[in-house]
Design a protein around this motif. Structure first.
Motif, PDB file in Angstrom:
ATOM      1  N   PRO A   1      12.295   2.833   6.079  1.00  0.00           N
ATOM      2  CA  PRO A   1      12.728   3.734   5.013  1.00  0.00           C
ATOM      3  C   PRO A   1      13.176   3.007   3.742  1.00  0.00           C
ATOM      4  N   TYR A   2      12.885   1.728   3.638  1.00  0.00           N
ATOM      5  CA  TYR A   2      13.411   0.937   2.524  1.00  0.00           C
ATOM      6  C   TYR A   2      12.701   1.251   1.212  1.00  0.00           C
ATOM      7  N   THR A   3      11.393   1.481   1.281  1.00  0.00           N
ATOM      8  CA  THR A   3      10.648   1.938   0.119  1.00  0.00           C
ATOM      9  C   THR A   3       9.319   2.534   0.560  1.00  0.00           C
ATOM     10  N   GLY A   4       8.887   3.556  -0.146  1.00  0.00           N
ATOM     11  CA  GLY A   4       7.566   4.119   0.086  1.00  0.00           C
ATOM     12  C   GLY A   4       6.578   3.684  -0.963  1.00  0.00           C
ATOM     13  N   PHE A   5       7.029   2.770  -1.849  1.00  0.00           N
ATOM     14  CA  PHE A   5       6.186   2.342  -2.967  1.00  0.00           C
ATOM     15  C   PHE A   5       6.359   0.843  -3.175  1.00  0.00           C
ATOM     16  N   PRO A   6       5.732   0.028  -2.316  1.00  0.00           N
ATOM     17  CA  PRO A   6       5.881  -1.436  -2.393  1.00  0.00           C
ATOM     18  C   PRO A   6       5.037  -2.028  -3.514  1.00  0.00           C
ATOM     19  N   GLU A   7       5.463  -1.757  -4.765  1.00  0.00           N
ATOM     20  CA  GLU A   7       4.641  -2.123  -5.915  1.00  0.00           C
ATOM     21  C   GLU A   7       4.588  -3.621  -6.156  1.00  0.00           C
ATOM     22  N   GLY A   8       5.712  -4.298  -6.000  1.00  0.00           N
ATOM     23  CA  GLY A   8       5.749  -5.743  -6.161  1.00  0.00           C
ATOM     24  C   GLY A   8       6.034  -6.407  -4.828  1.00  0.00           C
ATOM     25  N   ILE A   9       5.315  -7.499  -4.532  1.00  0.00           N
ATOM     26  CA  ILE A   9       5.536  -8.224  -3.278  1.00  0.00           C
ATOM     27  C   ILE A   9       5.246  -9.696  -3.525  1.00  0.00           C
ATOM     28  N   THR A  10       6.050 -10.568  -2.909  1.00  0.00           N
ATOM     29  CA  THR A  10       5.815 -11.997  -3.060  1.00  0.00           C
ATOM     30  C   THR A  10       6.242 -12.732  -1.797  1.00  0.00           C
TER      31      THR A  10
ATOM     32  N   ASP B   1       0.844  -1.193   0.000  1.00  0.00           N
ATOM     33  CA  ASP B   1       0.000   0.000   0.000  1.00  0.00           C
ATOM     34  C   ASP B   1       0.877   1.239   0.000  1.00  0.00           C
ATOM     35  N   VAL B   2       0.566   2.174  -0.887  1.00  0.00           N
ATOM     36  CA  VAL B   2       1.281   3.447  -0.913  1.00  0.00           C
ATOM     37  C   VAL B   2       0.272   4.564  -0.783  1.00  0.00           C
ATOM     38  N   SER B   3       0.526   5.471   0.132  1.00  0.00           N
ATOM     39  CA  SER B   3      -0.333   6.642   0.290  1.00  0.00           C
ATOM     40  C   SER B   3       0.203   7.749  -0.589  1.00  0.00           C
ATOM     41  N   THR B   4      -0.538   8.093  -1.638  1.00  0.00           N
ATOM     42  CA  THR B   4      -0.070   9.122  -2.565  1.00  0.00           C
ATOM     43  C   THR B   4      -0.027  10.499  -1.919  1.00  0.00           C
ATOM     44  N   SER B   5      -0.764  10.685  -0.827  1.00  0.00           N
ATOM     45  CA  SER B   5      -0.789  11.991  -0.163  1.00  0.00           C
ATOM     46  C   SER B   5       0.384  12.161   0.791  1.00  0.00           C
ATOM     47  N   THR B   6       0.787  11.101   1.464  1.00  0.00           N
ATOM     48  CA  THR B   6       1.864  11.200   2.451  1.00  0.00           C
ATOM     49  C   THR B   6       3.177  10.617   1.955  1.00  0.00           C
ATOM     50  N   GLY B   7       3.123   9.785   0.915  1.00  0.00           N
ATOM     51  CA  GLY B   7       4.345   9.164   0.416  1.00  0.00           C
ATOM     52  C   GLY B   7       4.811   8.003   1.265  1.00  0.00           C
ATOM     53  N   SER B   8       3.989   7.599   2.242  1.00  0.00           N
ATOM     54  CA  SER B   8       4.368   6.495   3.111  1.00  0.00           C
ATOM     55  C   SER B   8       4.005   5.177   2.461  1.00  0.00           C
ATOM     56  N   GLY B   9       4.702   4.109   2.823  1.00  0.00           N
ATOM     57  CA  GLY B   9       4.409   2.790   2.284  1.00  0.00           C
ATOM     58  C   GLY B   9       4.323   1.773   3.401  1.00  0.00           C
TER      59      GLY B   9
END
Length: 310
Positions: free
Chosen positions: A157-166, A130-138
């Motif tokens: 702080p590793y990523t704010g955009f966890p687009e892929g996960i497995t 999940d990425v919050s487009t308003s806060t930039g948090s992931g």
């Protein structure tokens, strides 16, 4: 305890994304798509497109707007979990052509997942990037199989955009792509404890899936800032082989990735409609020393599974 029969195999995110599908010929990044029209080869080969399907609308609301299917994950029983970034939901479908069949859901996750993208399952829980487009948090939001929210943990702080996960059945851990162009995959325990970071080759990593039959990973290097390349990686995320992705095949740029047996599924689009493109991976390599059991579990250490597999 299940009877295990051992078989040893030989070696054989983007800076941003659109929050919704718009009507018309665009993909999920807001880029023009191309429609498939080429004749398929008579003999299947690695990376050949062997089919595609869209989603029922209804019975999966809302309609309109169109679904924005971003994440894909195999449920271990021949079905696919999908995240819908337009409806803020996830659902389970069969990978039937030309239209998927709804199995379970849709489950509304809007209260806890501001922008559901990546998805995976360990068989008991569903994990949504999940990425919050308003806060930039992931963060990673955890749900049960009935869609009930359980908990979340941050991947900052590793990523704010966890687009892929497995989920990797060997390690029992989660692997999360840095979709902000960090060229890294981060390993986490299921409770959110950070384990380690792996460097990867792609220029714009999107979807990621663990292939339990080959003890390997498939990662889509997206577009338009990426290369539209499907990358096959070993357990240390070292590249073994590649082939062109859905845009080259005549669809839109891709997103989430899932594998079921010899078929690789990539979320894409065609004429603005959420589409999953199917690639043949029957001839793909396996990681050296990969051991596979008849019940679908695998490990190089049989004794480890004697205590873990019911």
């Amino acid at each position: 305890m299940r009877a295990l029969a051992l078989l040893t195999l030989s070696v054989g995110v983007l800076a941003g994304f659109a929050a919704a599908w718009a009507a018309g010929p665009i993909d999920n990044h807001g880029n023009p798509t191309r429609m498939a029209g080429a004749q398929l080869p008579a003999t299947e080969q690695l990376g050949q497109v062997v089919g595609s399907f869209t989603f029922p609308d209804p019975p999966i609301p809302p309609t309109p707007p169109y679904h924005s299917v971003i994440g894909l994950a195999h449920d271990g029983d021949g079905h696919l979990y999908c995240t819908d970034n337009t409806g803020f939901q996830f659902f389970l479908v069969t990978p039937h052509e030309p239209t998927a069949q709804l199995i379970d859901g849709p489950f509304d996750v809007a209260a806890h997942s501001a922008s559901p993208i990546g998805i995976t399952t360990d068989g008991s829980h569903v994990y949504i990037g999940d990425v919050s487009t308003s806060t930039g948090s992931g963060d990673i939001d955890v749900y049960d199989l009935d869609g009930q929210y359980l908990r979340s943990f941050s991947v900052l702080p590793y990523t704010g955009f966890p687009e892929g996960i497995t989920f990797n059945r060997i390690t029992g851990h989660l692997y999360v792509v840095d979709g902000q162009g960090g060229l890294e995959v981060h390993e986490f325990a299921l409770d959110g404890t950070f384990i380690q970071t792996f460097s990867i080759v792609p220029t714009s990593p999107d979807g990621l899936t663990f292939d339990h039959e080959r003890c390997s990973y498939w990662l889509y290097d997206g577009g338009p800032s990426g290369t539209d390349t499907v990358r096959h990686l070993d357990l240390n995320f070292v590249e073994m082989e590649t082939f062109p992705g859905p845009f080259t095949a005549g669809f839109g740029y891709g997103e989430g990735v899932a594998v079921i047996g010899d078929r690789l599924y990539i979320a894409s689009s065609a004429s603005g409609v959420a589409t999953v493109v199917i690639f043949d991976v029957a001839d793909a390599m396996s990681t050296a020393g990969c051991n596979i059991f008849e019940d679908g579990f695998e490990s190089g250490d049989v004794s480890a599974w004697s205590a873990m597999v019911p």
